[in-house]
Design a protein around this motif. Structure first.
Motif, short mmCIF file in Angstrom:
data_model
loop_
_atom_site.label_atom_id
_atom_site.label_comp_id
_atom_site.label_asym_id
_atom_site.label_seq_id
_atom_site.Cartn_x
_atom_site.Cartn_y
_atom_site.Cartn_z
N ALA A 277 3.98 4.16 6.35
CA ALA A 277 3.74 4.03 7.79
C ALA A 277 5.03 4.13 8.57
N TYR B 192 -8.02 3.02 19.57
CA TYR B 192 -6.79 2.24 19.69
C TYR B 192 -5.68 2.98 20.43
N TYR B 193 -5.71 4.32 20.41
CA TYR B 193 -4.62 5.01 21.11
C TYR B 193 -4.68 4.73 22.62
N LEU C 69 3.04 -2.24 17.57
CA LEU C 69 3.72 -1.60 16.44
C LEU C 69 3.10 -2.05 15.11
N LEU D 78 -4.99 -0.11 6.29
CA LEU D 78 -5.35 -1.51 6.03
C LEU D 78 -6.26 -2.07 7.12
N LYS E 104 0.51 4.29 1.16
CA LYS E 104 0.64 5.14 2.36
C LYS E 104 1.84 4.70 3.18
N ILE F 51 -0.19 -0.28 14.62
CA ILE F 51 0.01 1.12 14.21
C ILE F 51 0.29 1.17 12.71
N GLU F 52 1.15 0.27 12.26
CA GLU F 52 1.49 0.23 10.84
C GLU F 52 0.23 -0.01 9.99
N ARG G 238 -2.86 0.55 10.71
CA ARG G 238 -3.79 1.68 10.74
C ARG G 238 -3.28 2.83 9.89
N LYS G 239 -1.96 3.09 9.95
CA LYS G 239 -1.41 4.20 9.16
C LYS G 239 -1.48 3.91 7.67
N LYS G 240 -1.43 2.62 7.31
CA LYS G 240 -1.52 2.27 5.90
C LYS G 240 -2.98 2.19 5.45
N TRP H 233 5.84 6.94 11.17
CA TRP H 233 5.06 6.84 12.40
C TRP H 233 5.62 5.74 13.30
N LEU H 234 5.99 4.64 12.64
CA LEU H 234 6.55 3.51 13.41
C LEU H 234 7.86 3.90 14.07
N ALA I 5 0.83 -1.20 0.00
CA ALA I 5 0.00 0.00 0.00
C ALA I 5 0.87 1.26 0.00
N ILE J 216 0.69 10.00 17.79
CA ILE J 216 1.19 9.11 16.73
C ILE J 216 0.08 8.17 16.25
N ILE J 217 -0.63 7.58 17.17
CA ILE J 217 -1.63 6.57 16.78
C ILE J 217 -2.87 7.23 16.17
#
Lengths: 158, 501
Positions: free
Chosen positions: A74, B392-393, B219, B229, A72, B222-223, B225-227, A77-78, A70, A111-112
């Motif tokens: 990540a 989720y945070y 982790l 997916l 986007k 988080i990945e 969610r940021k993507k 952020w990670l 994908a 971040i989240i």
């Protein structure tokens, strides 16, 4: 591609550790009595398994040409969250558990969730306070207290 | 006599009851939250045990284990999203029942069947374990090493294809390698410590488990969610009123429940097979043997009863090799073994002989935890669904903070937190590239047991492999381990041949 890099890293670490094991091993005539006898057996199996895995991944990469992940990104952020956790651990002795946990929670919420509203700040105070009071006072876990006035302050809370 | 004393001890102890209630509630909550597995839930509860005595700590953990296996069914039935992998077959009929307006009855069936499956398997565990213990008292060090190898074949269940199998084997080997760090028990030489005094005592299980299971998953989430997916759960208001099936309805499916309980128990005892396989197998068996096989998948009680009975029945089964031989067969039981070791106890035949009250208290606690699930599941289903609305945070931040407290509180040592952090990162990469974290933990937990027993066996036999290993029991166990490890390859080869035909 990422999995291939991970597998190559495992192979590299295994080679490094095997070399270290060979160098450090004593010259006891009975192999079982050498300290690195067992680790070296495991490392040989790791080398074989990771090599086979690398071959499989290369073949898959070559044959299937997997689609890109994908778009986007990540990883920033990670990386930010990882640095945030490192700071949480590193600052424990200096700031104490409570203060470092509050700072961590605020940054982690941002971040989240990608935003920082009043509710995030409130929760970022509430979670560390709740956990500190429960574990520090009720469960009797000795949490880091920090230095200077933070240490004095911590005794009032937990 | 020991069991009567344990029953009396647990039943008259308010702390035990309180811990069972807390454990079952926490387990159901962890199980219901997608992204939190039962192993991770048990690892996250570790800091809550630090100031408890060993019996209370283990009662809490087995309660979390039982509750966690059931918890996954709540989201499976209400939202078609299994909270844990073992609840996947529950979605086939459970969610269809919800769509038909029978969600409450599906939940009631899941609660009753989970409780029955769990309680039945605990009773069987109490009967089977002492027999296994009697046999294990005659084990030689080589036999122990072979049994531990068989425990490692648990990885066979963690990979679902030849490549995944290879990844699982590599993970378990990495775990075995990690177990070698520190002072060698036989020669006294430090291994892979690179001059660090913190590593002289070896790598502790608890920070590794907490970091790899919990932190790595945060982790990864988080990945995802940021993507973009991550598919959010559509938490529209649903009626989550639990309704138990009538006695007549329950008796109609009694044979399905009994069969599923036996399947769950049997599969649970096998290393690596676990609750997920038990649930799928029992669903398949129930479908094939049912009078209403064409109705499976349309929303019938039998379709919920079979997997829910089996997955909870596997919990008692999985505890049999742990309690009687000291060999965990799954990621969750590996974490529970970590708690035994944290208290300086090694489960196995000697624990039965020296501390029977502890063993029977665990069995009794597990039995009552399953019974409590009936009441807590019925009362709490609506509340547990409300918890799914937590952003989720809140969950992610709490998990990381609990991980730090769990690692630090173990020995008040910041080095343990650094180890936890390293394994959070390793755990993240392992999840990202489909390396089973449970296999790493299993290797780490069993590593010392295998090495020490193997070397002891070789020393006793005058450094002769043939003298050490060519004993009927040892060789049978080794062959069984090899067969279990090769099974996915044989299966893949056979399916290729069938396709070619």
């Amino acid at each position: 591609m990422g999995d291939l890099i991970f597998e190559i890293s495992v192979l590299g670490i295994a080679i490094f550790l095997y070399a270290a094991g060979v160098t450090l091993d004593s010259k006891n005539p009975i192999s079982v009595m050498r300290p690195y006898w067992w680790p070296k057996m495991i490392l040989i199996l790791i080398l074989i398994a990771s090599f086979a895995l690398i071959l499989t991944s290369v073949r898959e990469l070559w044959v299937y040409r997997r689609p890109r992940e994908a778009s986007k990104k990540a990883w920033p952020w990670l990386l930010a969250q990882t640095v945030n956790i490192i700071l949480l651990v590193a600052l424990q002795n200096l700031l104490g558990f409570l203060v470092s946990a509050i700072i961590f929670s605020i940054v982690s919420s941002f971040i989240i969730d990608g935003k920082l509203k009043a509710v995030h700040i409130f929760i970022s105070f509430a979670i560390p306070f709740g956990l500190t009071l429960f574990f520090g006072s009720v469960m009797g876990v000795v949490l880091p207290r920090g230095v200077g006035f933070l240490r004095e302050l911590s005794f009032l809370i937990y | 006599m020991d069991i009567l004393s344990a029953i009396h001890g647990v039943m008259t102890d308010p702390i035990s009851w309180f811990l069972m209630v807390v454990g079952v509630c926490a387990g159901v909550l962890f199980g219901a939250l997608p992204g939190i597995s039962t192993s991770m839930g048990v690892a996250l509860m570790l800091p809550f045990t630090y100031r408890l005595d060993v019996i209370h700590a283990l009662i809490l953990m087995v309660s979390v284990y039982c509750g966690g296996i059931f918890g996954g069914s709540i989201t499976a039935i209400m939202f078609n999203i299994p909270g844990t992998p073992e609840a996947t077959p529950t979605t086939f009929d459970g969610y269809k029942m919800t769509l038909k307006g029978e969600g409450g009855k599906a939940l009631g069936t899941a609660i009753l069947c989970s409780a029955f499956g769990g309680a039945f398997s605990v009773l069987m565990m109490a009967l089977i374990s002492p027999l296994l213990v009697k046999a294990a008292l005659n084990f030689s060090p080589a036999d122990y090493a072979a049994v531990a190898f068989l425990g490692l074949s648990a990885v066979a269940g963690l990979g679902h294809g030849p490549k995944e199998q290879l990844k699982a084997i590599l993970s378990v080997l990495l775990g075995l390698l990690l177990a070698t760090v520190g002072i060698d028990a036989i020669t006294g030489v430090p291994r892979f410590t690179f001059g660090s005094p913190a590593l002289l005592g070896g790598i502790k299980f608890i920070p590794v488990m907490i970091g790899a299971f919990a932190g790595g998953e945060v982790l990864r989430q988080i990945e995802s969610r940021k993507k973009g997916l991550m598919i959010g759960i559509e938490l529209f208001r649903k009626d989550v009123t639990t309704r138990f099936p009538s006695l007549r309805e329950f008796l109609e499916i009694k044979w399905t429940i009994l069969k599923s309980a036996l399947i769950g128990l049997g599969i649970g005892i096998l290393p690596g097979a676990g609750a997920t396989i038990a649930a799928f197998v029992s669903y398949g068996v129930a479908k094939r043997s049912s009078k209403h096989r064409d109705k499976f998948g349309t929303g019938i009680m039998e379709g919920v009863a079979a997997p829910e009975t089996a997955n909870n029945a596997s919990t008692g089964g999985a505890m049999v090799p742990l309690l009687s031989l000291g060999i965990p067969g799954s990621g969750t039981t590996a974490v529970i073994l970590g708690i035994f070791l944290m208290y300086g106890l090694q489960p196995g035949p000697l624990l039965y002989a020296n501390n029977p009250k502890l063993v029977y208290s665990i069995i009794v606690g597990m039995f009552f935890a399953n019974i409590l699930m009936i009441f807590l599941g019925r009362l709490g289903a609506r509340l547990f669904v409300e918890f799914l609305r937590l952003p989720y945070y809140v969950i992610g931040t709490t998990i990381i903070l609990l991980s730090v407290i769990g690692s630090y509180g173990l020995d008040n040592d910041i080095d343990d937190v650094w180890i936890c952090l390293v394994f959070m990162i390793i755990g993240y990469f392992m999840r990202k590239y489909d390396f089973p974290v449970a296999a790493l933990v299993l290797g780490l937990v069993l590593g010392k047991l295998i090495e020490n027993n193997l070397r002891r066996a070789l020393i006793i036999s005058g450094f002769s492999w043939s003298n050490a290993l060519l004993r009927p029991l040892t060789i049978s166990l080794i062959l069984l381990t090899i067969f279990m490890l090769l099974w996915p390859y044989i299966k893949a080869l056979r399916s290729k041949e069938v396709k070619a035909d």
